[in-house]
Design a protein around this motif. Sequence first.
Motif, PDB file in Angstrom:
ATOM      1  N   VAL A 182       6.794   9.812   4.683  1.00  0.00           N
ATOM      2  CA  VAL A 182       5.426  10.413   4.682  1.00  0.00           C
ATOM      3  C   VAL A 182       4.635   9.835   3.595  1.00  0.00           C
ATOM      4  O   VAL A 182       3.836  10.283   3.215  1.00  0.00           O
ATOM      5  N   VAL A 183       5.534   9.807   2.014  1.00  0.00           N
ATOM      6  CA  VAL A 183       5.055   9.824   0.720  1.00  0.00           C
ATOM      7  C   VAL A 183       5.740   8.008   0.649  1.00  0.00           C
ATOM      8  O   VAL A 183       6.434   8.011   1.251  1.00  0.00           O
ATOM      9  N   MET A 184       4.359   7.321   0.368  1.00  0.00           N
ATOM     10  CA  MET A 184       4.576   5.799  -0.023  1.00  0.00           C
ATOM     11  C   MET A 184       4.559   5.053  -1.276  1.00  0.00           C
ATOM     12  O   MET A 184       3.547   5.844  -2.202  1.00  0.00           O
ATOM     13  N   TYR A 185       5.506   4.592  -1.937  1.00  0.00           N
ATOM     14  CA  TYR A 185       5.828   4.135  -3.050  1.00  0.00           C
ATOM     15  C   TYR A 185       5.131   2.879  -3.829  1.00  0.00           C
ATOM     16  O   TYR A 185       5.229   2.382  -2.522  1.00  0.00           O
ATOM     17  N   ASN A 186       4.024   3.081  -4.767  1.00  0.00           N
ATOM     18  CA  ASN A 186       3.554   1.769  -4.732  1.00  0.00           C
ATOM     19  C   ASN A 186       4.600   0.829  -5.756  1.00  0.00           C
ATOM     20  O   ASN A 186       5.071   1.073  -7.435  1.00  0.00           O
ATOM     21  N   ASP A 187       5.981   0.252  -5.157  1.00  0.00           N
ATOM     22  CA  ASP A 187       6.754  -0.474  -6.744  1.00  0.00           C
ATOM     23  C   ASP A 187       6.730  -1.699  -8.137  1.00  0.00           C
ATOM     24  O   ASP A 187       8.084  -0.888  -8.666  1.00  0.00           O
ATOM     25  N   LYS A 188       5.376  -1.096  -8.006  1.00  0.00           N
ATOM     26  CA  LYS A 188       5.207  -2.377  -9.284  1.00  0.00           C
ATOM     27  C   LYS A 188       5.164  -1.051 -10.590  1.00  0.00           C
ATOM     28  O   LYS A 188       5.005  -1.117 -11.121  1.00  0.00           O
ATOM     29  N   GLN A 189       4.957   0.455  -9.827  1.00  0.00           N
ATOM     30  CA  GLN A 189       4.786   1.480 -10.953  1.00  0.00           C
ATOM     31  C   GLN A 189       5.808   2.248 -10.839  1.00  0.00           C
ATOM     32  O   GLN A 189       6.041   3.002 -11.932  1.00  0.00           O
ATOM     33  N   ASN A 190       6.833   1.820 -10.783  1.00  0.00           N
ATOM     34  CA  ASN A 190       8.184   2.306 -10.812  1.00  0.00           C
ATOM     35  C   ASN A 190       9.524   0.788 -10.910  1.00  0.00           C
ATOM     36  O   ASN A 190       8.999  -0.166 -10.945  1.00  0.00           O
ATOM     37  N   LEU A 191      10.343   1.911 -11.622  1.00  0.00           N
ATOM     38  CA  LEU A 191      11.893   0.700 -12.042  1.00  0.00           C
ATOM     39  C   LEU A 191      12.061   0.114 -10.914  1.00  0.00           C
ATOM     40  O   LEU A 191      12.814  -1.075 -10.671  1.00  0.00           O
ATOM     41  N   GLY A 192      11.753   0.589  -9.340  1.00  0.00           N
ATOM     42  CA  GLY A 192      12.290  -0.443  -8.345  1.00  0.00           C
ATOM     43  C   GLY A 192      13.431  -0.157  -7.684  1.00  0.00           C
ATOM     44  O   GLY A 192      14.335  -0.830  -6.912  1.00  0.00           O
TER      45      GLY A 192
END
Length: 229
Positions: A182-192
Amino acid sequence: MNYTYLLINLAVIFFPLVLSFDKKVHFFSKWKFVLPSILITGLVFLIWDVLFTKLNVWSFNPDYLIGINLLGLPLEEILFFLTVPYACVFIYECLNAYFPKNDLQKYSLALSNLFLGLCVAILFFGYNRWYTLINFGFLFMVLAYVEYVNVAFRFMYKFYRAYLVSLIPFYIVNGFLTSIPVVMYNDKQNLGFRVGTIPFEDHFYLMGLLLMNIYLYEVFKSKGGKSQA
Protein backbone atom coordinates in the motif's frame (compact mmCIF):
# COMPACT_ATOMS: atom_id res chain seq x y z
CA MET A 1 -9.10 -3.75 -3.33
CA ASN A 2 -9.79 -0.02 -3.00
CA TYR A 3 -10.75 -0.30 0.69
CA THR A 4 -7.58 -2.10 1.83
CA TYR A 5 -5.87 0.80 3.64
CA LEU A 6 -9.16 1.98 5.11
CA LEU A 7 -9.92 -1.51 6.44
CA ILE A 8 -6.45 -1.71 7.99
CA ASN A 9 -7.13 1.57 9.81
CA LEU A 10 -10.47 0.27 11.07
CA ALA A 11 -8.90 -2.99 12.23
CA VAL A 12 -6.20 -1.07 14.14
CA ILE A 13 -8.69 0.96 16.17
CA PHE A 14 -11.59 -1.46 16.51
CA PHE A 15 -10.57 -3.41 19.62
CA PRO A 16 -8.90 -0.47 21.44
CA LEU A 17 -12.05 1.58 20.89
CA VAL A 18 -14.42 -1.18 22.04
CA LEU A 19 -12.24 -2.02 25.05
CA SER A 20 -11.90 1.64 26.05
CA PHE A 21 -14.84 1.08 28.40
CA ASP A 22 -13.06 -1.64 30.36
CA LYS A 23 -13.72 -1.00 34.06
CA LYS A 24 -10.11 -1.30 35.19
CA VAL A 25 -8.50 0.91 32.53
CA HIS A 26 -11.45 3.31 32.04
CA PHE A 27 -9.70 4.64 28.96
CA PHE A 28 -12.73 6.57 27.71
CA SER A 29 -12.44 8.85 30.75
CA LYS A 30 -8.96 9.86 29.51
CA TRP A 31 -10.09 10.84 25.99
CA LYS A 32 -9.84 14.53 26.95
CA PHE A 33 -6.08 13.99 27.36
CA VAL A 34 -5.60 11.52 24.51
CA LEU A 35 -7.30 13.47 21.73
CA PRO A 36 -5.28 16.73 21.98
CA SER A 37 -2.09 14.67 22.18
CA ILE A 38 -3.01 12.81 19.01
CA LEU A 39 -4.08 15.96 17.15
CA ILE A 40 -0.92 17.94 17.99
CA THR A 41 1.41 15.04 17.17
CA GLY A 42 -0.61 14.21 14.08
CA LEU A 43 -0.20 17.76 12.77
CA VAL A 44 3.60 17.52 13.11
CA PHE A 45 3.72 14.16 11.35
CA LEU A 46 1.29 15.24 8.63
CA ILE A 47 3.58 18.15 7.71
CA TRP A 48 6.43 15.65 7.54
CA ASP A 49 4.25 13.27 5.50
CA VAL A 50 3.23 15.92 2.95
CA LEU A 51 6.88 16.91 2.50
CA PHE A 52 8.05 13.31 2.07
CA THR A 53 5.31 12.57 -0.45
CA LYS A 54 6.36 15.59 -2.53
CA LEU A 55 10.02 14.57 -2.28
CA ASN A 56 9.13 11.01 -3.36
CA VAL A 57 10.49 9.52 -0.15
CA TRP A 58 7.39 7.34 -0.23
CA SER A 59 4.22 7.07 -2.28
CA PHE A 60 0.84 5.35 -2.09
CA ASN A 61 -0.56 2.65 -4.32
CA PRO A 62 -3.90 3.93 -5.73
CA ASP A 63 -5.13 0.34 -6.19
CA TYR A 64 -5.67 0.10 -2.42
CA LEU A 65 -7.09 3.56 -1.70
CA ILE A 66 -10.64 4.92 -1.86
CA GLY A 67 -9.40 7.93 -3.85
CA ILE A 68 -10.10 10.81 -1.43
CA ASN A 69 -7.06 13.08 -1.01
CA LEU A 70 -6.39 15.99 1.35
CA LEU A 71 -3.21 18.08 1.21
CA GLY A 72 -1.88 15.63 -1.34
CA LEU A 73 -2.28 12.69 1.06
CA PRO A 74 -4.79 9.84 0.89
CA LEU A 75 -7.53 10.11 3.51
CA GLU A 76 -6.39 6.75 4.88
CA GLU A 77 -2.90 8.09 5.55
CA ILE A 78 -4.37 10.96 7.58
CA LEU A 79 -6.53 8.49 9.53
CA PHE A 80 -3.36 6.49 10.26
CA PHE A 81 -2.22 9.29 12.60
CA LEU A 82 -5.44 8.92 14.56
CA THR A 83 -5.89 5.16 14.68
CA VAL A 84 -2.31 4.04 15.37
CA PRO A 85 -1.56 6.56 18.18
CA TYR A 86 -4.92 5.84 19.80
CA ALA A 87 -4.19 2.11 19.79
CA CYS A 88 -0.66 2.62 21.13
CA VAL A 89 -1.67 4.96 23.96
CA PHE A 90 -4.41 2.45 24.81
CA ILE A 91 -1.75 -0.28 25.05
CA TYR A 92 0.32 2.04 27.26
CA GLU A 93 -2.58 2.61 29.67
CA CYS A 94 -3.60 -1.07 29.74
CA LEU A 95 -0.07 -2.14 30.68
CA ASN A 96 0.09 0.51 33.40
CA ALA A 97 -3.28 -0.57 34.82
CA TYR A 98 -2.84 -4.33 34.70
CA PHE A 99 0.92 -4.55 35.31
CA PRO A 100 1.88 -1.63 37.57
CA LYS A 101 5.18 -3.27 38.54
CA ASN A 102 7.76 -2.45 35.90
CA ASP A 103 11.36 -3.64 36.16
CA LEU A 104 12.42 -1.43 33.24
CA GLN A 105 12.52 1.57 35.58
CA LYS A 106 16.15 0.99 36.55
CA TYR A 107 17.21 0.53 32.93
CA SER A 108 15.24 3.31 31.20
CA LEU A 109 18.00 5.95 31.28
CA ALA A 110 20.53 3.48 29.91
CA LEU A 111 18.09 2.55 27.14
CA SER A 112 17.55 6.21 26.31
CA ASN A 113 21.30 6.81 26.12
CA LEU A 114 21.64 3.76 23.89
CA PHE A 115 18.98 5.06 21.50
CA LEU A 116 20.47 8.55 21.53
CA GLY A 117 23.84 7.08 20.60
CA LEU A 118 22.22 4.99 17.88
CA CYS A 119 20.59 8.11 16.45
CA VAL A 120 23.94 9.91 16.31
CA ALA A 121 25.66 6.94 14.66
CA ILE A 122 22.96 6.47 12.03
CA LEU A 123 22.80 10.21 11.31
CA PHE A 124 26.55 10.16 10.71
CA PHE A 125 26.21 7.50 8.01
CA GLY A 126 22.74 8.34 6.65
CA TYR A 127 22.53 12.13 6.79
CA ASN A 128 22.21 12.32 2.98
CA ARG A 129 18.95 10.32 2.92
CA TRP A 130 15.76 12.25 3.71
CA TYR A 131 13.91 9.55 5.64
CA THR A 132 16.95 8.60 7.69
CA LEU A 133 17.91 12.21 8.41
CA ILE A 134 14.48 13.49 9.49
CA ASN A 135 13.44 10.32 11.27
CA PHE A 136 16.49 9.90 13.49
CA GLY A 137 17.00 13.65 13.88
CA PHE A 138 13.44 14.01 15.16
CA LEU A 139 13.74 11.04 17.49
CA PHE A 140 17.03 12.36 18.90
CA MET A 141 15.51 15.78 19.68
CA VAL A 142 12.34 14.44 21.29
CA LEU A 143 14.13 11.76 23.29
CA ALA A 144 16.84 14.15 24.51
CA TYR A 145 14.21 16.74 25.49
CA VAL A 146 12.05 14.27 27.40
CA GLU A 147 14.95 12.55 29.15
CA TYR A 148 17.27 15.49 29.90
CA VAL A 149 15.41 18.81 29.59
CA ASN A 150 11.84 18.41 30.78
CA VAL A 151 12.45 15.98 33.62
CA ALA A 152 9.17 16.59 35.44
CA PHE A 153 7.55 13.52 33.92
CA ARG A 154 9.37 10.26 34.56
CA PHE A 155 7.50 7.85 32.34
CA MET A 156 10.18 6.44 30.01
CA TYR A 157 10.28 3.07 31.73
CA LYS A 158 6.54 2.75 31.03
CA PHE A 159 7.03 4.06 27.52
CA TYR A 160 9.66 1.45 26.59
CA ARG A 161 7.43 -1.37 27.76
CA ALA A 162 4.52 -0.04 25.69
CA TYR A 163 6.79 0.43 22.69
CA LEU A 164 7.98 -3.18 22.87
CA VAL A 165 4.41 -4.48 23.04
CA SER A 166 3.32 -2.10 20.25
CA LEU A 167 5.92 -3.68 17.97
CA ILE A 168 3.70 -6.78 17.79
CA PRO A 169 0.76 -5.05 16.00
CA PHE A 170 3.33 -2.86 14.21
CA TYR A 171 4.81 -5.88 12.43
CA ILE A 172 1.34 -7.09 11.46
CA VAL A 173 0.01 -3.73 10.22
CA ASN A 174 3.21 -2.44 8.65
CA GLY A 175 3.86 -5.87 7.21
CA PHE A 176 0.59 -5.62 5.28
CA LEU A 177 1.22 -2.02 4.22
CA THR A 178 4.70 -2.72 2.87
CA SER A 179 4.21 -6.20 1.41
CA ILE A 180 1.02 -5.62 -0.60
CA PRO A 181 2.32 -2.83 -0.99
CA VAL A 182 0.00 0.00 0.00
CA VAL A 183 2.91 2.29 0.91
CA MET A 184 5.92 2.23 -1.42
CA TYR A 185 9.33 3.47 -0.24
CA ASN A 186 12.08 5.01 -2.30
CA ASP A 187 15.15 3.14 -1.05
CA LYS A 188 17.42 5.95 -2.24
CA GLN A 189 16.03 7.99 0.66
CA ASN A 190 16.54 5.41 3.41
CA LEU A 191 19.27 3.00 4.51
CA GLY A 192 17.95 0.29 2.20
CA PHE A 193 17.83 -2.24 5.05
CA ARG A 194 14.53 -3.98 5.72
CA VAL A 195 13.13 -6.34 8.31
CA GLY A 196 11.07 -8.51 6.00
CA THR A 197 9.40 -5.84 3.88
CA ILE A 198 9.52 -3.13 6.59
CA PRO A 199 12.21 -0.42 6.28
CA PHE A 200 14.54 -0.26 9.28
CA GLU A 201 13.63 3.41 9.81
CA ASP A 202 9.96 2.55 10.35
CA HIS A 203 10.75 1.01 13.75
CA PHE A 204 12.05 4.37 14.95
CA TYR A 205 9.35 6.31 13.15
CA LEU A 206 6.94 4.41 15.41
CA MET A 207 9.11 5.20 18.43
CA GLY A 208 9.10 8.94 17.71
CA LEU A 209 5.37 8.95 16.97
CA LEU A 210 4.54 7.05 20.15
CA LEU A 211 6.96 9.04 22.31
CA MET A 212 5.54 12.42 21.32
CA ASN A 213 1.97 11.19 21.82
CA ILE A 214 2.66 9.71 25.24
CA TYR A 215 4.71 12.69 26.40
CA LEU A 216 1.89 15.11 25.52
CA TYR A 217 -0.65 12.71 27.01
CA GLU A 218 1.25 12.68 30.32
CA VAL A 219 1.58 16.47 30.27
CA PHE A 220 -2.14 17.02 29.66
CA LYS A 221 -3.05 14.37 32.23
CA SER A 222 -0.83 16.03 34.83
CA LYS A 223 -2.29 19.46 34.16
CA GLY A 224 -5.81 18.04 34.22
CA GLY A 225 -5.16 16.45 37.59
CA LYS A 226 -3.88 19.74 39.04
CA SER A 227 -6.88 21.69 37.77
CA GLN A 228 -9.22 19.23 39.51
CA ALA A 229 -7.32 19.38 42.79
